[in-house]
Each structure stands twice: as structure tokens, then as C-alpha cells.
Scaffold this active site. Structure first.
Site: not given
Ligand code: ATP
Ligand code: LTN
Length: 333
Positions: A199, A196, A114
Site C-alpha cells: 500500500k 509484493k 524498509k
């Protein structure tokens, strides 16, 4: 009567939930509600570790609540609530920050991912995100935490923090275990099966959203990256096909071996059509339910009010115990 085991899990209201969230988390949650006492949280405090638009965040919280209910998570059997409505999460999180080492946090791969993705906003909250997650779990004396594979590391640090605290102050927290489903635990991005499905992915062709129309779903599956062979087989050398097999099996309940056999003579075209149809069949009833629930604002408000009250009562017990153990003076009432 033997006490039922407690389950805690949460999801960030950080956008439209995906087939990955659904198969890796939500679907398993509904299977657990009859056997366990479950708390399912909407972790809005975690969501602000990356910048959110306030109007959108509020809507995403409501949408996620609707989605929890639509997949069949029952609001009386379980406790469903917004994290920010139960202030004990923040309070315990601060305390646990003081029992967590920077060296431990430095190892977290989600932080690294992130931080790379949001290099203009590497804030302290993003760094201590796992401590808030530990507080979520430990506040409720949780036995099991159903999550996707990507959260395993956060569960490990939670166990370490709890063990450290217990060693210093005596038994305070139950040491939780991860509960990771076999199928659907790791749904990969359709255009890049090495990462992965997420969203917050900007490329919409990577994800299938819970609310995608059937035609959109069929199209995205058809365009999913595969390989130059034509053999429907599960294997490390075939990440695209393996991902589709995983999705197909999670939606239909078939085993990988059954699916391989079913498509042994058909090739990729027919296989992809079947995968698309299986996903549509799985999501259509959920989409219908979401539209119904969206009309019923009073009901949604009551679920949230009730959830916060029940969660708050449980959380207060653990927090009081912790405050006492570490030596905070008792409040005078
Ligand atoms: P974001 O993109 O905002 O980081 P996310 O899509 O990774 O979000 P989370 O809210 O972090 O989703 O996770 C919710 C739950 O869904 C977690 O239990 C997580 O393990 C699970 N999950 C997320 N992505 C996948 C995936 N691709 N496959 C299986 N499970 C997943
Ligand atoms: N970190 C999780 C969301 C999350 C969670 C939790 C999951 C926050 N607190 C507690 C299980 C238990 C995620 O990103 N999926």
C-alpha cells in the site's frame, strides 16, 4: 465446553489498503470469525516506524476501521481496536526488547527492505518493530495469527521470544502459529511481479486500492505486465500471468487448474478482462458498505471504545503475570 482458539492479527494504517491486503489478510479474517475468538487490531504504533503526517494518520486509522467493518468483520463477535488505545502493547514490548537479540533482529528482511526504502530515517523503532509485533500477539495468548506470506519471519521470531521467556520463567505465553491462506497469500505488484503489492508503493499502477473505481481497476489490470507468450498458465517463468491467475482464483473461488482451462483458448486480452471483472465484482459491495459506514460516526466511535475496553482487560492479565514473573514489585493501591 471446549474453549475456542484465539486469533490475533493487525494491519498498519499506512495508506489505502490494497487488493493484496484484502485477499492476503482481510478476506480470510472474515472466514475465521465464527470459529475462533478473534482480535483485529489497527496497529498505529507500528505505522509510525516510518514518518506519517498526523492529520493523514488519524484519517487512515478511521478509514481502516471502516474497511475492517465493511468487509464483514463483526465488531461484537471480534474485538476491533486501535493499538495505541491499549498501553499494555508498549509496556510488554519494552520488556520483550530485553529478551530479544540484535542478531535476531539483524536477520529480518522487512527491516532491510524498509531501511533501504527510508534510508533517511532508519530509526530504532523500525529495527525493533518485530518485538512490538511479538508483544501484540503474546499479550492475548494467541493460538493463530492469520497473515500474508511476508510476515512469516516475524511470526518465527515471536515464537522464539515466547519460547525463550517460557524457558526462563515457566509457562507464561502460548506459542502462536502462523495461519497463511493458500490463495491470495502473496499478491504481487502489477507492474513488477517480482515484488509484493504494497500500500505504500509510490507507483499507483502497481496496486489496486480497495476504493479504486471499476474503470480504474479494469485499466490497471489491462496494463499489468505479463510476458511475450499468449498462454494462460501458472509457472515460475510467468510471474505476471501467475499473479493474475492467483488474483482471479482468490476472487472467484476457482482453482488454478480450472482457470487455466477456462482461458486455454482465449489469450491474454480476454483473460485480463475477466480478471478485472472478477476484482470489480469482489470489491464493489465492499465499497458501497464503506460509503454507508462513513456516515455513521457515533457507531464507529462506539466500536472503538468497546474494542479498547475488551482488549485492555485481556491484555492486563498477561502483562501483570509477566511483570510478576520477572520481579517487578507489585503496585501498591
Ligand atoms: P506497507 O506498504 O505500509 O508496508 P503493506 O501493504 O505491506 O503495508 P501491511 O499493513 O504491512 O501491508 O500488512 C497487512 C496485512 O496484509 C498483512 O497480513 C500482510 O501479510 C498482508 N499483505 C500485505 N501485502 C500483501 C500482498 N501483496 N499479498 C498478500 N498479503 C499481503
Ligand atoms: N507487521 C504486520 C502488522 C502487524 C501484525 C501484528 C500482524 C503488527 N502486529 C500482529 C499480525 C499480528 C504487517 O506489517 N503486516
Amino acid at each position: 465446553m471446549e474453549e475456542r482458539k484465539r486469533i490475533f492479527s493487525g494491519m498498519q494504517p499506512s495508506g489505502m489498503i490494497t487488493l493484496g491486503n484484502y485477499l492476503g489478510a482481510l478476506k480470510n479474517w472474515t472466514n475465521l470469525q465464527d470459529e475462533y475468538d478473534c482480535l483485529y487490531c489497527i496497529v498505529d504504533m507500528h505505522a509510525i516506524t516510518v514518518r506519517q503526517d498526523p492529520v493523514k494518520l488519524r484519517k487512515q486509522c478511521k478509514d481502516l476501521l471502516t474497511q475492517y467493518l465493511a468487509v464483514g468483520i463483526h465488531p461484537e463477535k471480534n474485538i476491533i481496536y486501535y493499538q495505541s488505545h491499549v498501553s499494555q502493547h508498549a509496556e510488554l514490548s519494552w520488556i520483550l526488547n530485553c529478551y530479544t537479540y540484535m542478531g535476531e533482529l539483524n536477520r529480518m528482511t522487512q527491516f532491510k527492505d524498509k531501511a533501504a526504502k527510508h534510508s533517511d530515517n532508519i530509526n530504532a523503532g523500525l529495527y525493533t518493530y518485530p518485538v512490538l509485533m511479538a508483544a501484540d500477539i503474546l499479550l492475548y495468548q494467541t493460538d493463530l495469527v492469520p497473515v500474508g506470506e511476508d510476515q512469516r519471519q516475524h511470526l518465527e521470531i515471536t515464537r522464539d521470544i515466547a519460547g525463550r521467556f517460557n524457558a526462563l520463567y515457566g509457562d507464561t505465553f502460548k506459542i502462536p502459529e502462523a495461519y497463511i491462506g493458500k490463495v491470495g497469500a502473496r499478491v504481487m505488484a502489477l507492474q513488477d511481479p517480482s515484488k509484493k503489492m504494497s500500500k505504500s508503493d509510490e507507483n499507483q499502477n502497481n496496486t489496486i486500492a480497495l476504493m479504486d473505481d471499476p474503470a480504474v481497476i479494469m485499466n490497471k489490470v489491462k496494463r499489468a505486465v505479463t510476458d511475450s507468450e499468449n498462454e494462460v498458465r501458472y509457472g515460475e517463468d510467468k510471474p505476471g500471468i501467475s499473479n493474475l491467475l492467483n488474483i482471479y482464483c482468490a476472487c472467484t473461488g476457482k482453482t488454478i487448474a480450472e482457470a487455466e482451462k477456462e482461458f486455454s483458448a482465449t489469450g491474454y486480452g480476454a483473460f485480463k478482462t475477466a480478471v478485472g471483472e472478477a476484482v470489480v465484482a469482489e470489491l464493489e459491495p465492499v465499497q458501497k458498505k464503506i460509503k454507508e459506514l462513513e456516515q455513521n460516526k457515533d457507531y464507529l466511535n462506539e466500536v472503538i471504545r468497546n474494542g479498547a475496553e475488551r482488549a485492555g482487560n485481556l491484555a492486563a492479565k498477561t502483562l501483570t503475570k509477566v511483570q510478576k514473573k520477572i520481579g517487578f514489585p507489585p503496585a501498591i493501591r
